[in-house]
Write a protein that holds these residues in place. Structure first.
Motif, short mmCIF file in Angstrom:
data_model
loop_
_atom_site.label_atom_id
_atom_site.label_comp_id
_atom_site.label_asym_id
_atom_site.label_seq_id
_atom_site.Cartn_x
_atom_site.Cartn_y
_atom_site.Cartn_z
N GLN A 23 -91.32 69.18 -60.75
CA GLN A 23 -90.57 70.20 -60.03
C GLN A 23 -91.47 71.05 -59.14
O GLN A 23 -92.59 71.40 -59.52
N ILE A 48 -92.72 62.11 -57.79
CA ILE A 48 -91.76 62.65 -56.82
C ILE A 48 -91.72 64.17 -56.99
O ILE A 48 -91.43 64.65 -58.09
N SER A 63 -86.49 59.00 -63.36
CA SER A 63 -86.12 57.74 -62.73
C SER A 63 -85.63 56.78 -63.80
O SER A 63 -86.33 56.48 -64.75
N SER A 120 -89.71 67.36 -56.45
CA SER A 120 -88.30 67.64 -56.21
C SER A 120 -87.97 69.04 -56.72
O SER A 120 -88.61 69.54 -57.65
N PHE A 161 -90.74 62.54 -62.01
CA PHE A 161 -90.34 63.69 -61.20
C PHE A 161 -91.09 64.94 -61.65
O PHE A 161 -91.19 65.20 -62.85
N SER A 192 -86.66 62.47 -53.61
CA SER A 192 -85.46 62.16 -54.40
C SER A 192 -84.33 61.59 -53.54
O SER A 192 -83.32 61.13 -54.06
N SER A 223 -85.47 65.82 -62.89
CA SER A 223 -84.76 64.56 -62.93
C SER A 223 -85.67 63.50 -63.53
O SER A 223 -86.83 63.77 -63.80
#
Ligand SMILES: NC(=O)c1ccc[n+]([C@@H]2O[C@H](COP(=O)([O-])OP(=O)(O)OC[C@H]3O[C@@H](n4cnc5c(N)ncnc54)[C@H](OP(=O)(O)O)[C@@H]3O)[C@@H](O)[C@H]2O)c1
Length: 304
Positions: A48, A30, A38, A32, A46, A10, A36
């Motif tokens: 978690q 991603i 993109s 993270s 994203f 991120s 979130s």
């Protein structure tokens, strides 16, 4: 489906990599700690994780082609005991969690690139530090770099090609380091910092992304790579080139005592400016990689 995973993606480098690779991969995930999405890239998702424990996120790694791990607390802070602990363990825990997740996969990624740092080498003004001949330094930052690389390289997972990226300071328009230099010059403080003889090992963000792509594509490349431009510069030369690129004739120097006070006031460490990093990318160059921005004047002309 060709999938790339970027753990800790991120931030500055992860977002640049996601943009760079978005057309080459069907999906980029991603990992993270925050939920979130993109806004710019439709195939970037994203997921978690907490950077410590196993969870649903680990299923995302099944069948992925490439894993890049960038997770780690920013080093741009005061090195008090609490921050030292967070800087170290954010890196060790994330690398450890990925190692466990990968060992449980049926279809493992073919290549895993893990961030590391050019800070692992000693303060050097006298000679270049290459992967083969570079000498290691000492102190907190070096200890973090060593433990981080060991955590990554020591766990052997036979079918995976592992690459440790000893990254120099990445210069990109949207990053704090570059913006801070620009602001210093803008306000007439763009002279040398400290003695000005310390070396600055840098790389343009585009070349950073291109070198990652090069290492992914060249299946014979494995192990430790210095990810820096081939021409590190002294701080004096760097600041001169910044002033030139910004048409600024005045540049007051910042002596060491002033930097020390400033660092406390803005919550950072002078090591980030005063340590001499004279690191060169011998292995990348020998492998045939060509830099788009090999020298600092060329890079600054593009960035400013
Ligand atoms: N940029 C450079 O010039 C440079 C040079 C040498 C080495 N590196 C290394 O390359 C990596 C990426 O650099 P960057 O500039 O992109 O850094 P960054 O912008 O600070 O991004 C780092 C990412 O790490 C994640 N993170 C922070 N604390 C964490 C924790 N406790 N546990 C798990 N994840 C955590 C964050 O993701 P979430 O908050 O979304 O979880 C963040 O997006 C870093 O490890 C850095 O040390 C960078």
């Amino acid at each position: 489906m060709k999938k790339m995973i970027i753990a800790g993606g991120s931030g500055f480098l992860g977002q640049n990599l996601a943009s760079h690779f978005k057309e080459q991969f069907d999906e980029i995930v991603i990992l993270s700690r925050k939920i979130s999405c993109s806004k710019e890239n439709v195939n970037v998702r994203f997921v978690q994780w907490d950077g410590v424990s196993q969870g649903e996120w680990s299923k995302e790694l099944e069948g992925a082609a490439v894993l890049i791990n960038l997770a780690g607390k920013s080093v741009n802070c005061r090195y008090n005991r609490e921050n030292q602990r967070k800087i170290l363990y954010s890196r060790l825990n994330a690398t450890g969690a990925l190692t466990i997740a990968i060992s449980n996969l049926v279809q493992k990624p073919k290549v895993w690139l893990n961030a590391a740092s050019a800070t692992i080498y000693r303060h050097a003004e006298d000679k270049d530090m290459t992967e083969a001949t570079g000498e290691y330094g000492e102190g907190f930052s070096v200890n973090v770099c060593t433990a981080w690389e060991n955590a990554f390289l020591s766990a052997s997972i036979p079918s995976i090609r592992k690459i440790a990226l000893r990254i120099g300071i990445v210069l990109g328009k949207d990053d704090g380091v570059f913006i801070r230099f620009k602001n210093l010059v803008k306000f007439g403080l763009g002279g040398k910092q400290g003695k000005g003889t310390q070396f600055f090992s840098w790389i343009h963000v585009e070349d950073f992304c291109r070198s990652v792509e090069w290492l992914i594509d060249h299946e014979d490349q494995v192990g430790i790579f210095n990810i820096t431009a081939p021409a590190p510069v002294t701080n004096r030369f760097l600041m001169h080139q910044f002033r030139r690129a910004m048409n600024c004739s005045i540049g007051l120097p910042s002596p060491e005592w002033m930097l020390k006070i400033g660092a406390v006031l803005i919550g950072t460490e002078t090591e980030l400016i005063l340590k001499s990093r004279r690191v060169v990318p011998e292995r990348l160059v020998e492998s045939g990689f060509e830099f788009s921005y090999p020298t600092i004047p060329v890079a600054l002309r593009n960035l400013i």
